[in-house]
Each structure stands twice: as C-alpha cells, then as structure tokens.
Design an enzyme around this catalytic site. Structure first.
Site, PDB file in Angstrom:
ATOM      1  N   PRO A  11       0.789  -1.229   0.000  1.00 18.10           N
ATOM      2  CA  PRO A  11       0.000   0.000   0.000  1.00 18.10           C
ATOM      3  C   PRO A  11       0.824   1.283   0.000  1.00 18.10           C
ATOM      4  O   PRO A  11       1.852   1.375   0.690  1.00 18.10           O
ATOM      5  CB  PRO A  11      -0.800  -0.082   1.314  1.00 18.10           C
ATOM      6  CG  PRO A  11      -0.841  -1.516   1.636  1.00 18.10           C
ATOM      7  CD  PRO A  11       0.418  -2.122   1.094  1.00 18.10           C
ATOM      8  N   ASN A  12       0.338   2.214  -0.775  1.00 19.52           N
ATOM      9  CA  ASN A  12       0.852   3.596  -0.834  1.00 19.52           C
ATOM     10  C   ASN A  12       2.193   3.743  -1.542  1.00 19.52           C
ATOM     11  O   ASN A  12       2.674   4.865  -1.723  1.00 19.52           O
ATOM     12  CB  ASN A  12       0.925   4.211   0.576  1.00 19.52           C
ATOM     13  CG  ASN A  12      -0.426   4.198   1.260  1.00 19.52           C
ATOM     14  OD1 ASN A  12      -1.407   4.629   0.670  1.00 19.52           O
ATOM     15  ND2 ASN A  12      -0.489   3.683   2.477  1.00 19.52           N
ATOM     16  N   ARG A  69       4.966  11.238  -2.144  1.00 17.87           N
ATOM     17  CA  ARG A  69       4.682  10.870  -0.758  1.00 17.87           C
ATOM     18  C   ARG A  69       5.915  11.131   0.121  1.00 17.87           C
ATOM     19  O   ARG A  69       6.958  10.520  -0.076  1.00 17.87           O
ATOM     20  CB  ARG A  69       4.316   9.389  -0.701  1.00 17.87           C
ATOM     21  CG  ARG A  69       4.080   8.858   0.681  1.00 17.87           C
ATOM     22  CD  ARG A  69       3.942   7.345   0.652  1.00 17.87           C
ATOM     23  NE  ARG A  69       3.771   6.849   2.006  1.00 17.87           N
ATOM     24  CZ  ARG A  69       4.010   5.604   2.393  1.00 17.87           C
ATOM     25  NH1 ARG A  69       4.408   4.726   1.513  1.00 17.87           N
ATOM     26  NH2 ARG A  69       3.847   5.247   3.637  1.00 17.87           N
ATOM     27  N   TYR A 106      11.107   9.284   1.859  1.00 18.06           N
ATOM     28  CA  TYR A 106      11.202   8.240   0.838  1.00 18.06           C
ATOM     29  C   TYR A 106      11.921   8.671  -0.438  1.00 18.06           C
ATOM     30  O   TYR A 106      12.101   7.852  -1.343  1.00 18.06           O
ATOM     31  CB  TYR A 106       9.796   7.737   0.487  1.00 18.06           C
ATOM     32  CG  TYR A 106       9.055   7.167   1.686  1.00 18.06           C
ATOM     33  CD1 TYR A 106       9.542   6.048   2.360  1.00 18.06           C
ATOM     34  CD2 TYR A 106       7.888   7.763   2.161  1.00 18.06           C
ATOM     35  CE1 TYR A 106       8.889   5.529   3.462  1.00 18.06           C
ATOM     36  CE2 TYR A 106       7.215   7.247   3.268  1.00 18.06           C
ATOM     37  CZ  TYR A 106       7.722   6.132   3.910  1.00 18.06           C
ATOM     38  OH  TYR A 106       7.075   5.616   5.011  1.00 18.06           O
ATOM     39  N   ASN A 129       8.352  -5.246  -0.514  1.00 19.01           N
ATOM     40  CA  ASN A 129       8.151  -4.069   0.346  1.00 19.01           C
ATOM     41  C   ASN A 129       6.653  -4.008   0.616  1.00 19.01           C
ATOM     42  O   ASN A 129       5.870  -3.608  -0.249  1.00 19.01           O
ATOM     43  CB  ASN A 129       8.624  -2.785  -0.340  1.00 19.01           C
ATOM     44  CG  ASN A 129       8.525  -1.586   0.594  1.00 19.01           C
ATOM     45  OD1 ASN A 129       7.900  -1.660   1.654  1.00 19.01           O
ATOM     46  ND2 ASN A 129       9.139  -0.481   0.206  1.00 19.01           N
ATOM     47  N   ALA A 185       3.133  -0.351   5.061  1.00 15.97           N
ATOM     48  CA  ALA A 185       2.683  -0.417   6.457  1.00 15.97           C
ATOM     49  C   ALA A 185       2.145  -1.787   6.843  1.00 15.97           C
ATOM     50  O   ALA A 185       2.090  -2.127   8.035  1.00 15.97           O
ATOM     51  CB  ALA A 185       1.625   0.658   6.706  1.00 15.97           C
ATOM     52  N   GLU A 197      13.016  -8.858   2.405  1.00 18.41           N
ATOM     53  CA  GLU A 197      12.155  -7.748   2.830  1.00 18.41           C
ATOM     54  C   GLU A 197      12.932  -6.457   2.555  1.00 18.41           C
ATOM     55  O   GLU A 197      14.113  -6.369   2.896  1.00 18.41           O
ATOM     56  CB  GLU A 197      11.883  -7.882   4.328  1.00 18.41           C
ATOM     57  CG  GLU A 197      11.157  -6.699   4.931  1.00 18.41           C
ATOM     58  CD  GLU A 197      11.013  -6.830   6.450  1.00 18.41           C
ATOM     59  OE1 GLU A 197      11.437  -7.864   7.016  1.00 18.41           O
ATOM     60  OE2 GLU A 197      10.496  -5.885   7.060  1.00 18.41           O
ATOM     61  N   HIS A 202      12.906  -2.045   2.463  1.00 15.73           N
ATOM     62  CA  HIS A 202      12.299  -0.754   2.806  1.00 15.73           C
ATOM     63  C   HIS A 202      13.226   0.351   2.347  1.00 15.73           C
ATOM     64  O   HIS A 202      14.455   0.226   2.460  1.00 15.73           O
ATOM     65  CB  HIS A 202      12.090  -0.626   4.321  1.00 15.73           C
ATOM     66  CG  HIS A 202      11.205  -1.678   4.876  1.00 15.73           C
ATOM     67  ND1 HIS A 202       9.834  -1.669   4.717  1.00 15.73           N
ATOM     68  CD2 HIS A 202      11.494  -2.807   5.553  1.00 15.73           C
ATOM     69  CE1 HIS A 202       9.321  -2.736   5.282  1.00 15.73           C
ATOM     70  NE2 HIS A 202      10.309  -3.453   5.794  1.00 15.73           N
ATOM     71  N   ARG A 204      12.379   4.701  13.231  1.00 13.58           N
ATOM     72  CA  ARG A 204      11.203   5.576  13.135  1.00 13.58           C
ATOM     73  C   ARG A 204      10.232   5.300  14.302  1.00 13.58           C
ATOM     74  O   ARG A 204      10.659   4.878  15.359  1.00 13.58           O
ATOM     75  CB  ARG A 204      10.565   5.395  11.758  1.00 13.58           C
ATOM     76  CG  ARG A 204      11.529   5.795  10.620  1.00 13.58           C
ATOM     77  CD  ARG A 204      10.916   5.603   9.253  1.00 13.58           C
ATOM     78  NE  ARG A 204       9.727   6.445   9.092  1.00 13.58           N
ATOM     79  CZ  ARG A 204       8.832   6.291   8.098  1.00 13.58           C
ATOM     80  NH1 ARG A 204       9.013   5.343   7.200  1.00 13.58           N
ATOM     81  NH2 ARG A 204       7.794   7.088   8.026  1.00 13.58           N
TER      82      ARG A 204
HETATM   83  C1  DQA Z   1       8.251   1.518   4.042  1.00 12.03           C
HETATM   84  C2  DQA Z   1       8.280   1.712   5.563  1.00 12.03           C
HETATM   85  C3  DQA Z   1       6.910   1.479   6.158  1.00 12.03           C
HETATM   86  O1  DQA Z   1       6.951   1.701   7.556  1.00 12.03           O
HETATM   87  C4  DQA Z   1       5.907   2.436   5.558  1.00 12.03           C
HETATM   88  O2  DQA Z   1       4.616   2.195   6.075  1.00 12.03           O
HETATM   89  C5  DQA Z   1       5.905   2.405   4.079  1.00 12.03           C
HETATM   90  C6  DQA Z   1       7.190   2.394   3.396  1.00 12.03           C
HETATM   91  C7  DQA Z   1       9.596   1.863   3.393  1.00 12.03           C
HETATM   92  O3  DQA Z   1       9.828   1.460   2.264  1.00 12.03           O
HETATM   93  O4  DQA Z   1      10.415   2.573   4.006  1.00 12.03           O
HETATM   94  O5  DQA Z   1       4.865   2.439   3.433  1.00 12.03           O
HETATM   95  O6  DQA Z   1       7.971   0.153   3.764  1.00 12.03           O
END
Ligand code: DQA
Length: 144
Positions: A10-11, A18, A23, A74, A77, A98, A100, A107
């Site tokens: 998501p997102n 964003r 990011y 990735n 959240a 995994e 990020h 954080r």
């Molecule tokens: C993320 C880190 C997550 O905590 C966050 O909710 C994201 C992006 C990252 O790539 O840093 O959506 O996965």
C-alpha cells in the site's frame, strides 16, 4: 526459473510525491527500472506488482511458488500488521528479501515490528534509492 517477483504494498504507488523527505523523490517505476537493470546483470528478469489490497498481495505470494525464483517484498505499512502476509510468504520455497526505502527501526515504535522478518532470507532497509538494487543483488547471490 529466472524471474524475480517484486511486490509492493500500500501507498508505494505514491512514491515521488509521498513524504519525499523520508522516501525520496523517485517514483516506484524508477525504482523498478533500476532493479530490472541490475537483475539483467545476473540473467534475471523482474515481474513487478503493486497493490493497495492485502488479498491481491496474498494471491501473488501463493502464485509465486513454482513460478518465481525469488521474491523481493516491500509490504509498506502492512509489514507492521499483517500476519496473513507473513503466513503467505512462508509458503514460498525460494529466497526472499524484505525491503524498505526508509529504516523503520529508526522511526515510530509501531514500525519496529515486522511480521515478515521471521520468514524472509534477510532484510534491507534504509538505503533509499539503493534499497531495491541491494535487494536484487542479495537475491541473486542467494540463487547463485
Ligand atoms: C516503508 C516503511 C513502512 O513503515 C511504511 O509504512 C511504508 C514504506 C519503506 O519502504 O520505508 O509504506 O515500507
């Protein structure tokens, strides 16, 4: 099998606009393009899927078994909340990373939990635009 499945949760389709201070300004498409170039160095291709829907991600993880050589994930959240994704990833029988862009451990406290950490081969976090590239290199090394 020479295809890596890169899954984005998501997102992440909003990267570029964003929270660029966290990011960066690169779009998801740019991250995937860079990852694809690196994958090609190892004779690998990338199939990418982004979804804001948890069930779509679960289905993609199910289909990966027997069709993908490795997974780079990735989960956004959902990383911090989804045991369903963790269970689905555990079904996969190849290497998985995994990834990020930011470093969740540095954080907010709710980001310190990863439901995926216990089922992946390893994790890469906090390297911004380099994170996906490093993840590809890690999977390629595990496959070699
Ligand atoms: C993320 C880190 C997550 O905590 C966050 O909710 C994201 C992006 C990252 O790539 O840093 O959506 O996965």
């Amino acid at each position: 099998m020479s295809e890596l499945l890169v899954l984005s949760g998501p997102n992440l389709d909003q990267l570029g606009i964003r929270s660029p201070e966290i990011y960066g300004t690169q779009t998801l498409g740019q991250h995937i393009e860079r990852a694809s170039h690196v994958a090609a160095e190892f004779g690998l291709t990338i199939r990418h899927l982004q979804s804001n829907d948890e069930s779509v991600l679960i289905e993609a993880l199910h289909k990966a078994r027997g069709s993908a050589a490795g997974i780079i994930f990735n989960a956004g959240a959902l990383t911090h909340t989804s045991w369903a994704l963790s269970d689905a990833l555990a079904i996969f029988d190849g290497p998985s990373v995994e990834v990020h862009l930011s470093n969740p451990a540095a954080r907010e406290p709710y980001r310190h939990v990863s439901t995926l950490a216990s089922v992946v081969s390893g994790s890469i976090a906090g390297f911004g635009g380099l994170s996906y590239e490093l993840a590809v290199r890690a999977v390629a090394a595990l496959l070699a």
